[in-house]
Design a protein around this motif. Structure first.
Motif, PDB file in Angstrom:
ATOM      1  N   VAL A 279     -21.013   2.725 115.908  1.00 28.18           N
ATOM      2  CA  VAL A 279     -19.763   3.224 115.331  1.00 28.18           C
ATOM      3  C   VAL A 279     -19.999   4.483 114.505  1.00 28.18           C
ATOM      4  CG1 VAL A 279     -17.831   2.677 113.790  1.00 28.18           C
ATOM      5  CG2 VAL A 279     -18.764   0.907 115.290  1.00 28.18           C
ATOM      6  N   ALA A 280     -21.024   4.471 113.649  1.00 28.43           N
ATOM      7  CA  ALA A 280     -21.331   5.614 112.781  1.00 28.43           C
ATOM      8  C   ALA A 280     -22.806   5.566 112.422  1.00 28.43           C
ATOM      9  CB  ALA A 280     -20.476   5.582 111.521  1.00 28.43           C
ATOM     10  N   ALA A 281     -23.387   6.737 112.137  1.00 24.51           N
ATOM     11  CA  ALA A 281     -24.802   6.810 111.765  1.00 24.51           C
ATOM     12  C   ALA A 281     -24.980   7.735 110.567  1.00 24.51           C
ATOM     13  CB  ALA A 281     -25.635   7.303 112.944  1.00 24.51           C
ATOM     14  N   TYR A 282     -25.998   7.442 109.769  1.00 20.69           N
ATOM     15  CA  TYR A 282     -26.309   8.226 108.576  1.00 20.69           C
ATOM     16  C   TYR A 282     -27.804   8.491 108.520  1.00 20.69           C
ATOM     17  CZ  TYR A 282     -21.615   7.086 107.159  1.00 20.69           C
ATOM     18  OH  TYR A 282     -20.247   6.982 107.127  1.00 20.69           O
ATOM     19  N   SER A 283     -28.167   9.674 108.068  1.00 22.67           N
ATOM     20  CA  SER A 283     -29.585   9.969 107.878  1.00 22.67           C
ATOM     21  C   SER A 283     -30.046   9.288 106.596  1.00 22.67           C
ATOM     22  CB  SER A 283     -29.831  11.469 107.811  1.00 22.67           C
ATOM     23  OG  SER A 283     -29.146  12.048 106.724  1.00 22.67           O
ATOM     24  N   THR A 284     -31.282   8.796 106.628  1.00 24.27           N
ATOM     25  CA  THR A 284     -31.923   8.234 105.445  1.00 24.27           C
ATOM     26  C   THR A 284     -33.099   9.144 105.110  1.00 24.27           C
ATOM     27  OG1 THR A 284     -33.362   6.801 106.759  1.00 24.27           O
ATOM     28  CG2 THR A 284     -31.234   5.873 106.058  1.00 24.27           C
ATOM     29  N   PHE A 285     -33.915   8.751 104.166  1.00 21.42           N
ATOM     30  CA  PHE A 285     -35.024   9.604 103.753  1.00 21.42           C
ATOM     31  C   PHE A 285     -35.920   9.989 104.924  1.00 21.42           C
ATOM     32  CE2 PHE A 285     -39.414   9.970 102.020  1.00 21.42           C
ATOM     33  CZ  PHE A 285     -39.242  11.184 101.398  1.00 21.42           C
ATOM     34  N   ARG A 286     -36.306   9.000 105.748  1.00 22.17           N
ATOM     35  CA  ARG A 286     -37.213   9.295 106.867  1.00 22.17           C
ATOM     36  C   ARG A 286     -36.688   8.864 108.221  1.00 22.17           C
ATOM     37  NH1 ARG A 286     -43.346   8.228 105.943  1.00 22.17           N
ATOM     38  NH2 ARG A 286     -43.333   9.349 107.902  1.00 22.17           N
ATOM     39  N   ASP A 287     -35.472   8.315 108.273  1.00 21.05           N
ATOM     40  CA  ASP A 287     -34.994   7.827 109.566  1.00 21.05           C
ATOM     41  C   ASP A 287     -33.479   7.778 109.575  1.00 21.05           C
ATOM     42  OD1 ASP A 287     -35.033   6.699 112.182  1.00 21.05           O
ATOM     43  OD2 ASP A 287     -36.920   5.706 111.721  1.00 21.05           O
ATOM     44  N   SER A 288     -32.901   6.638 109.996  1.00 14.91           N
ATOM     45  CA  SER A 288     -31.447   6.570 110.106  1.00 14.91           C
ATOM     46  C   SER A 288     -30.928   5.157 109.897  1.00 14.91           C
ATOM     47  CB  SER A 288     -30.991   7.071 111.481  1.00 14.91           C
ATOM     48  OG  SER A 288     -31.521   6.234 112.492  1.00 14.91           O
ATOM     49  N   ALA A 289     -29.632   5.086 109.613  1.00 12.31           N
ATOM     50  CA  ALA A 289     -28.910   3.824 109.500  1.00 12.31           C
ATOM     51  C   ALA A 289     -27.731   3.923 110.457  1.00 12.31           C
ATOM     52  CB  ALA A 289     -28.436   3.605 108.074  1.00 12.31           C
ATOM     53  N   VAL A 290     -27.523   2.883 111.250  1.00 10.58           N
ATOM     54  CA  VAL A 290     -26.448   2.892 112.231  1.00 10.58           C
ATOM     55  C   VAL A 290     -25.554   1.674 112.019  1.00 10.58           C
ATOM     56  CG1 VAL A 290     -25.865   2.861 114.686  1.00 10.58           C
ATOM     57  CG2 VAL A 290     -27.900   4.099 113.905  1.00 10.58           C
ATOM     58  N   PHE A 291     -24.271   1.933 111.853  1.00  9.10           N
ATOM     59  CA  PHE A 291     -23.284   0.861 111.811  1.00  9.10           C
ATOM     60  C   PHE A 291     -22.835   0.625 113.247  1.00  9.10           C
ATOM     61  CE2 PHE A 291     -23.192   2.407 107.531  1.00  9.10           C
ATOM     62  CZ  PHE A 291     -22.956   1.275 106.761  1.00  9.10           C
ATOM     63  N   THR A 292     -22.924  -0.615 113.698  1.00 12.40           N
ATOM     64  CA  THR A 292     -22.476  -0.965 115.044  1.00 12.40           C
ATOM     65  C   THR A 292     -21.244  -1.856 114.909  1.00 12.40           C
ATOM     66  OG1 THR A 292     -23.674  -3.056 115.358  1.00 12.40           O
ATOM     67  CG2 THR A 292     -24.909  -1.001 115.762  1.00 12.40           C
ATOM     68  N   THR A 293     -20.746  -2.337 116.019  1.00  9.23           N
ATOM     69  CA  THR A 293     -19.603  -3.240 115.982  1.00  9.23           C
ATOM     70  C   THR A 293     -19.992  -4.630 115.480  1.00  9.23           C
ATOM     71  OG1 THR A 293     -20.020  -3.675 118.329  1.00  9.23           O
ATOM     72  CG2 THR A 293     -18.282  -2.071 117.783  1.00  9.23           C
ATOM     73  N   LYS A 294     -21.300  -4.901 115.313  1.00  8.65           N
ATOM     74  CA  LYS A 294     -21.744  -6.222 114.893  1.00  8.65           C
ATOM     75  C   LYS A 294     -22.576  -6.253 113.611  1.00  8.65           C
ATOM     76  CE  LYS A 294     -21.737  -8.090 119.565  1.00  8.65           C
ATOM     77  NZ  LYS A 294     -20.610  -8.974 119.413  1.00  8.65           N
ATOM     78  N   ARG A 295     -23.216  -5.117 113.263  1.00 16.15           N
ATOM     79  CA  ARG A 295     -24.164  -5.135 112.145  1.00 16.15           C
ATOM     80  C   ARG A 295     -24.522  -3.731 111.689  1.00 16.15           C
ATOM     81  NH1 ARG A 295     -29.725  -6.066 115.540  1.00 16.15           N
ATOM     82  NH2 ARG A 295     -28.908  -5.159 117.445  1.00 16.15           N
ATOM     83  N   LEU A 296     -25.296  -3.694 110.605  1.00 16.93           N
ATOM     84  CA  LEU A 296     -25.899  -2.466 110.103  1.00 16.93           C
ATOM     85  C   LEU A 296     -27.381  -2.524 110.472  1.00 16.93           C
ATOM     86  CD1 LEU A 296     -26.189   0.108 108.367  1.00 16.93           C
ATOM     87  CD2 LEU A 296     -26.329  -1.392 106.362  1.00 16.93           C
ATOM     88  N   ILE A 297     -27.852  -1.490 111.144  1.00 20.76           N
ATOM     89  CA  ILE A 297     -29.271  -1.390 111.512  1.00 20.76           C
ATOM     90  C   ILE A 297     -29.858  -0.216 110.733  1.00 20.76           C
ATOM     91  CG2 ILE A 297     -30.930  -0.944 113.364  1.00 20.76           C
ATOM     92  CD1 ILE A 297     -28.766  -1.987 115.336  1.00 20.76           C
ATOM     93  N   VAL A 298     -30.882  -0.485 109.933  1.00 19.98           N
ATOM     94  CA  VAL A 298     -31.565   0.574 109.186  1.00 19.98           C
ATOM     95  C   VAL A 298     -32.991   0.652 109.684  1.00 19.98           C
ATOM     96  CG1 VAL A 298     -32.290   1.408 106.921  1.00 19.98           C
ATOM     97  CG2 VAL A 298     -30.104   0.219 107.158  1.00 19.98           C
ATOM     98  N   ARG A 299     -33.369   1.848 110.142  1.00 17.15           N
ATOM     99  CA  ARG A 299     -34.735   2.083 110.597  1.00 17.15           C
ATOM    100  C   ARG A 299     -35.466   2.843 109.504  1.00 17.15           C
ATOM    101  NH1 ARG A 299     -33.803   4.612 116.428  1.00 17.15           N
ATOM    102  NH2 ARG A 299     -33.024   6.227 115.070  1.00 17.15           N
ATOM    103  N   ASP A 300     -36.657   2.370 109.181  1.00 13.70           N
ATOM    104  CA  ASP A 300     -37.448   2.969 108.106  1.00 13.70           C
ATOM    105  C   ASP A 300     -38.824   3.337 108.643  1.00 13.70           C
ATOM    106  OD1 ASP A 300     -38.442   3.763 105.644  1.00 13.70           O
ATOM    107  OD2 ASP A 300     -38.808   1.716 104.955  1.00 13.70           O
TER     108      ASP A 300
END
Length: 131
Positions: free
Chosen positions: A32-53
């Motif tokens: 649904v939407a994605a945001y940059s984090t310090f070294r990777d990204s966070a993605v909001f999906t239709t089911k959950r929030l996925i944060v990659r570090d």
């Protein structure tokens, strides 16, 4: 009694959905939407929030956090002020307390609406401004 944050992330800016997120999603799940984090990204999906570090010097080691919306019990949002430059989003979940700091480029009200829609309304019906 205040629970200490189990983790804290910083979302710097909204970004295009990363193409490599697809292998992490289950059948029927959509980004649904994605945001940059310090070294990777966070993605909001239709089911959950996925944060990659990404970790380590090379960033090849990646830890992935997955927070189903059904685990969120309560949340709060705080816009940035004159002295405090960062907005914040806090999530209270079955697993504990998560604090998300938001850079100036992140629209806190859009993010608050996204969380509200995910937790209360689900993504069965498209929400205005989220897709």
């Amino acid at each position: 009694m205040e629970t200490a944050a189990i983790t804290a992330w910083t979302f710097q800016a909204e970004i295009p959905i990363p193409q490599d997120i697809a292998p992490l999603m289950v059948a029927g799940e959509q980004p649904v939407a994605a945001y940059s984090t310090f070294r990777d990204s966070a993605v909001f999906t239709t089911k959950r929030l996925i944060v990659r570090d990404s970790q380590g010097i090379t960033g090849k080691k990646v830890e992935i956090y997955s927070l189903p919306y059904s685990a969120i019990n309560m949340w709060s949002s705080e816009n940035a002020g004159t002295i405090d430059f960062n907005a914040e989003l806090e999530l209270w979940t079955r697993a504990g307390h998560i604090k998300i700091k938001l850079g100036r480029a992140v629209d806190i009200r859009r993010l608050d609406h996204l969380i509200s829609h995910a937790v209360l309304g689900g993504f069965d019906q498209p929400a205005p401004g989220l897709r």
